[in-house]
Write a protein that holds these residues in place. Structure first.
Motif, PDB file in Angstrom:
ATOM      1  N   SER A 171       0.791  -1.227   0.000  1.00 33.57           N
ATOM      2  CA  SER A 171       0.000   0.000   0.000  1.00 33.57           C
ATOM      3  C   SER A 171       0.824   1.279   0.000  1.00 33.57           C
ATOM      4  CB  SER A 171      -0.924   0.012   1.225  1.00 33.57           C
ATOM      5  OG  SER A 171      -0.154  -0.127   2.420  1.00 33.57           O
ATOM      6  N   THR A 172       2.070   1.234   0.435  1.00 27.97           N
ATOM      7  CA  THR A 172       2.859   2.461   0.530  1.00 27.97           C
ATOM      8  C   THR A 172       3.727   2.707  -0.708  1.00 27.97           C
ATOM      9  OG1 THR A 172       4.693   1.340   1.659  1.00 27.97           O
ATOM     10  CG2 THR A 172       2.951   2.276   3.040  1.00 27.97           C
ATOM     11  N   ALA A 173       3.739   1.760  -1.641  1.00 31.03           N
ATOM     12  CA  ALA A 173       4.543   1.917  -2.870  1.00 31.03           C
ATOM     13  C   ALA A 173       3.686   2.552  -3.958  1.00 31.03           C
ATOM     14  CB  ALA A 173       5.082   0.564  -3.326  1.00 31.03           C
ATOM     15  N   PHE A 174       3.313   3.799  -3.752  1.00 34.10           N
ATOM     16  CA  PHE A 174       2.416   4.493  -4.666  1.00 34.10           C
ATOM     17  C   PHE A 174       3.005   4.554  -6.080  1.00 34.10           C
ATOM     18  CE2 PHE A 174       1.242   5.909  -0.506  1.00 34.10           C
ATOM     19  CZ  PHE A 174      -0.133   6.080  -0.549  1.00 34.10           C
ATOM     20  N   LEU A 175       2.171   4.257  -7.067  1.00 36.31           N
ATOM     21  CA  LEU A 175       2.483   4.326  -8.492  1.00 36.31           C
ATOM     22  C   LEU A 175       3.502   3.286  -8.951  1.00 36.31           C
ATOM     23  CD1 LEU A 175       0.918   6.990  -8.145  1.00 36.31           C
ATOM     24  CD2 LEU A 175       2.394   7.983  -9.866  1.00 36.31           C
ATOM     25  N   ALA A 176       4.065   2.501  -8.027  1.00 34.70           N
ATOM     26  CA  ALA A 176       4.998   1.452  -8.438  1.00 34.70           C
ATOM     27  C   ALA A 176       4.251   0.423  -9.278  1.00 34.70           C
ATOM     28  CB  ALA A 176       5.612   0.787  -7.206  1.00 34.70           C
ATOM     29  N   PRO A 177       4.925  -0.185 -10.249  1.00 37.44           N
ATOM     30  CA  PRO A 177       6.337  -0.050 -10.617  1.00 37.44           C
ATOM     31  C   PRO A 177       6.592   1.000 -11.710  1.00 37.44           C
ATOM     32  CG  PRO A 177       5.395  -1.875 -11.809  1.00 37.44           C
ATOM     33  CD  PRO A 177       4.267  -1.287 -10.984  1.00 37.44           C
ATOM     34  N   MET A 178       5.671   1.906 -11.939  1.00 41.64           N
ATOM     35  CA  MET A 178       5.853   2.899 -12.996  1.00 41.64           C
ATOM     36  C   MET A 178       6.988   3.866 -12.647  1.00 41.64           C
ATOM     37  SD  MET A 178       1.943   3.869 -14.098  1.00 41.64           S
ATOM     38  CE  MET A 178       1.377   4.161 -12.428  1.00 41.64           C
ATOM     39  N   ALA A 179       7.754   4.255 -13.662  1.00 43.24           N
ATOM     40  CA  ALA A 179       8.833   5.229 -13.488  1.00 43.24           C
ATOM     41  C   ALA A 179       8.358   6.570 -14.033  1.00 43.24           C
ATOM     42  CB  ALA A 179      10.095   4.765 -14.214  1.00 43.24           C
ATOM     43  N   ILE A 180       8.044   7.497 -13.146  1.00 44.82           N
ATOM     44  CA  ILE A 180       7.538   8.812 -13.529  1.00 44.82           C
ATOM     45  C   ILE A 180       8.647   9.843 -13.327  1.00 44.82           C
ATOM     46  CG2 ILE A 180       5.726  10.523 -13.184  1.00 44.82           C
ATOM     47  CD1 ILE A 180       4.660   7.812 -14.049  1.00 44.82           C
ATOM     48  N   ARG A 181       9.029  10.518 -14.407  1.00 41.23           N
ATOM     49  CA  ARG A 181      10.100  11.513 -14.332  1.00 41.23           C
ATOM     50  C   ARG A 181       9.529  12.903 -14.610  1.00 41.23           C
ATOM     51  NH1 ARG A 181      15.151   9.465 -14.020  1.00 41.23           N
ATOM     52  NH2 ARG A 181      15.385   7.222 -14.427  1.00 41.23           N
ATOM     53  N   GLY A 182       9.795  13.823 -13.700  1.00 39.94           N
ATOM     54  CA  GLY A 182       9.311  15.181 -13.838  1.00 39.94           C
ATOM     55  C   GLY A 182      10.358  16.100 -14.419  1.00 39.94           C
TER      56      GLY A 182
ATOM     57  N   HIS B  60      13.830  14.282 -13.010  1.00 39.69           N
ATOM     58  CA  HIS B  60      13.773  13.857 -11.606  1.00 39.69           C
ATOM     59  C   HIS B  60      12.748  12.741 -11.440  1.00 39.69           C
ATOM     60  CE1 HIS B  60      14.367  14.071  -7.367  1.00 39.69           C
ATOM     61  NE2 HIS B  60      13.171  14.575  -7.091  1.00 39.69           N
ATOM     62  N   LEU B  61      13.179  11.653 -10.826  1.00 35.78           N
ATOM     63  CA  LEU B  61      12.341  10.474 -10.671  1.00 35.78           C
ATOM     64  C   LEU B  61      11.431  10.626  -9.451  1.00 35.78           C
ATOM     65  CD1 LEU B  61      11.958   7.659 -12.047  1.00 35.78           C
ATOM     66  CD2 LEU B  61      13.588   6.767 -10.363  1.00 35.78           C
ATOM     67  N   LEU B  62      10.154  10.358  -9.647  1.00 36.25           N
ATOM     68  CA  LEU B  62       9.197  10.471  -8.548  1.00 36.25           C
ATOM     69  C   LEU B  62       9.581   9.535  -7.399  1.00 36.25           C
ATOM     70  CD1 LEU B  62       6.607  11.811  -7.527  1.00 36.25           C
ATOM     71  CD2 LEU B  62       5.304  10.012  -8.673  1.00 36.25           C
ATOM     72  N   GLN B  63      10.119   8.391  -7.729  1.00 32.61           N
ATOM     73  CA  GLN B  63      10.558   7.441  -6.714  1.00 32.61           C
ATOM     74  C   GLN B  63      11.623   8.067  -5.804  1.00 32.61           C
ATOM     75  OE1 GLN B  63      11.994   3.760  -8.336  1.00 32.61           O
ATOM     76  NE2 GLN B  63      12.554   2.912  -6.357  1.00 32.61           N
ATOM     77  N   ASP B  64      12.500   8.889  -6.393  1.00 32.81           N
ATOM     78  CA  ASP B  64      13.514   9.575  -5.581  1.00 32.81           C
ATOM     79  C   ASP B  64      12.884  10.684  -4.745  1.00 32.81           C
ATOM     80  OD1 ASP B  64      15.442   7.943  -6.682  1.00 32.81           O
ATOM     81  OD2 ASP B  64      16.001   9.365  -8.248  1.00 32.81           O
ATOM     82  N   GLU B  65      11.914  11.374  -5.330  1.00 33.32           N
ATOM     83  CA  GLU B  65      11.188  12.412  -4.588  1.00 33.32           C
ATOM     84  C   GLU B  65      10.528  11.816  -3.351  1.00 33.32           C
ATOM     85  OE1 GLU B  65       9.452  16.083  -3.634  1.00 33.32           O
ATOM     86  OE2 GLU B  65      10.858  15.720  -5.281  1.00 33.32           O
ATOM     87  N   TRP B  66      10.113  10.580  -3.479  1.00 33.57           N
ATOM     88  CA  TRP B  66       9.417   9.900  -2.395  1.00 33.57           C
ATOM     89  C   TRP B  66      10.314   8.926  -1.642  1.00 33.57           C
ATOM     90  CZ3 TRP B  66       4.293   8.421  -5.356  1.00 33.57           C
ATOM     91  CH2 TRP B  66       3.505   9.577  -5.496  1.00 33.57           C
ATOM     92  N   ALA B  67      11.611   9.153  -1.663  1.00 37.12           N
ATOM     93  CA  ALA B  67      12.544   8.223  -1.027  1.00 37.12           C
ATOM     94  C   ALA B  67      12.224   8.024   0.457  1.00 37.12           C
ATOM     95  CB  ALA B  67      13.975   8.734  -1.196  1.00 37.12           C
TER      96      ALA B  67
END
Length: 512
Positions: A344-355, A359-366
């Motif tokens: 439940s806490t891995a939002f949007l995974a496994p998609m790689a969203i780059r802004g 910048h990777l959303l996964q890194d923003e949400w590290a």
């Protein structure tokens, strides 16, 4: 050459659950057709498509678990079963002509923001690139089954599956069934399988607070009355809403209501479960509301059956045909069902969203997922989330929250229309201030005093739940404040001739 106005702005929506359908319907009602809903499966429904286990039903009363603008009046029961909810969703999609906008069998692998062209370059799992000015993620929080890492699982030779991937072809009659977990899904399907199974072992990690569901079937006459009198139906819906909303104080650390509810829940358990030796094992060691409060009319009664046993010792490992517990027992099982929830806490995974700037959303949400009102993330222009971080509820209908989010997103698109801008991006200081206040409030809620739960990530950050009442959320999402965003113009045009777009997807879907 694409433009960026209300009529032609391309909108890509990921997911055809309640979130995707809600936004799609609201766009249609505004006369906006330039959107596509991307669905990786071959049928709409999200979690209600995936969860088909016996006894699957909603834990929110039926009349408040449907769109306010599309009130269903002929629910069969107070608490709707899964097939009926899925049928309702498909009926909505058909009524509002959404199917031509849905591209089935298309899994989104990732998306990258093209700063110069002010478009999202969306990649499918098959390698196709799709352009859209606006990207909306409506994948929700409960869509990826959580499989525990049990030592020796690869050696188990019996049948095993997750409850969200129920194998209906597996015959359970006379079999010895082990159920790993005892939360929301387990308490629904265990009463259904226990009468046919030879033996059911429930491997309980921790106890849950539970209150009676008090379910009932609506009569034909009641259904006719609801259909004939929309005012009566609307009042009934609001009555249900406020009955649940007044439970919000339970989620404060200490309150009179929480103590009363805990006492009532314990009384319900002790008066239903006949084995006094089991009572202590069924009393949680955390405050009520710290984890999901469960509702059931038949789970406790099922524990009284001679062929049902609650195992409280932790699982040590799996053998070829047995579950070995840490107290030294070896329990033979034919079928092992994992009722272990979702990632439940891995939002949007496994998609790689780059802004911006890749910048990777996964890194923003590290450190844990976060978003302004659960909808916008700074540095990711024209990206909107639905049922995103910190928008889950423990006391009321998530459909209410989804409708608030759809309204807010449409407000943001209106700001683009009126300003003539091509991109809207949340200001960093706005997100940081909101998140700091949100997390400070969450530390005053009961979830903070509870150990591991699906509301938290591994670091203990509460990423899933909204910190206040739904009335407060409604007020905050009623209007989008343009001062909290940066509105920007496109620097150059995207070459749509070389790539497919949501409009192209619509045409392909119609052709198919």
């Amino acid at each position: 050459m694409p433009t960026n106005n209300r009529a032609t702005r391309r909108i890509a929506i990921i997911g055809s659950g309640f979130s995707g359908l809600c936004l799609g319907i609201q766009l249609k009602r505004l006369g906006i057709d330039s959107f596509t809903i991307f669905e990786k499966a071959d049928r709409i429904g999200g979690t209600w498509r995936e969860n088909t286990y016996p006894g699957a039903a909603c834990d929110v009363p039926s009349f408040s678990y449907c769109f306010s603008f599309e009130q269903k009046t002929d629910w069969s029961r107070k608490w709707a079963p899964q097939p009926e909810i899925l049928e309702y969703m498909e009926g909505c999609a058909k009524k509002y002509d959404l199917f031509p906008h849905i591209r089935f069998g298309t899994e989104i692998a990732g998306a990258t923001w093209d700063e110069a062209a002010a478009v999202w370059r969306i990649r499918t799992a098959k390698g196709e690139e799709i352009l859209a000015e606006v990207l909306v993620a409506g994948v929700g929080q409960l869509n990826r089954p959580n499989m525990p890492r049990l030592r020796g699982a690869e050696n188990f030779k019996g049948v095993s599956f997750h409850s969200a991937r129920w194998r209906h072809e597996v015959e359970l009659t006379g079999k010895t069934v082990g159920v790993v977990g005892n939360a929301a899904s387990a308490i629904q399907f265990i009463p259904q399988i226990a009468p046919k199974a030879g033996k059911v072992y429930i491997f309980q990690r921790s106890a849950n607070w539970m209150v009676p569901r008090n379910d009932l079937a609506y009569t034909d006459e009641q259904q006719r009355r609801f259909a004939r009198n929309p005012v009566r139906t609307r009042l009934y819906r609001w009555l249900i809403y406020f009955q649940h909303e007044i439970n919000w104080p339970v989620f404060r650390r200490v309150s009179f209501l929480s103590r009363r509810m805990a006492q009532a829940a314990e009384t319900y358990m002790r008066t239903t479960v006949t084995d006094p030796k089991l009572h202590e094992a069924l009393i949680p060691d955390y405050p009520i509301g710290g984890k999901r409060i469960l509702i059931s009319d038949d789970y406790y009664a099922t524990l009284n059956r001679d062929n049902v046993e609650v195992v409280t010792s932790s699982i040590d490992h799996l053998d070829e045909n047995a579950v070995a517990t840490k107290d030294g027992r070896s329990i033979p099982v034919d079928v092992l069902i994992y009722a272990t929830g979702f990632e439940s806490t891995a939002f949007l995974a496994p998609m790689a969203i780059r802004g911006r700037d890749g910048h990777l959303l996964q890194d923003e949400w590290a450190g844990g997922a976060k978003a302004y009102l659960g909808i916008s993330v700074a540095g990711f222009p024209n990206l909107f989330l639905m049922y995103g971080p910190n928008t889950n509820l423990g006391h009321n209908s998530i459909i209410f929250m989804i409708e608030c989010q759809a309204n807010y997103i449409l407000n943001c698109l209106k700001e683009l229309d009126e300003s003539g801008a091509s991109a809207i991006d949340l200001r960093r200081e706005v997100m940081d201030e909101f998140d700091a206040n949100q997390q400070k409030e969450l530390q005053q809620r009961v979830w903070a005093s509870t150990g591991k739960s699906w509301y938290k990530n591994d670091a203990g950050r509460i990423t899933n739940n909204w910190s206040g009442s739904t009335i407060r959320y409604w007020w905050k999402t009623l209007r989008a404040d343009p001062k909290r965003y940066q509105l920007e113009m496109r620097r150059e045009s995207a070459d749509s001739a070389q790539h497919s777009s949501p409009a192209d997807a619509d045409q392909a879907n119609r052709a198919a």
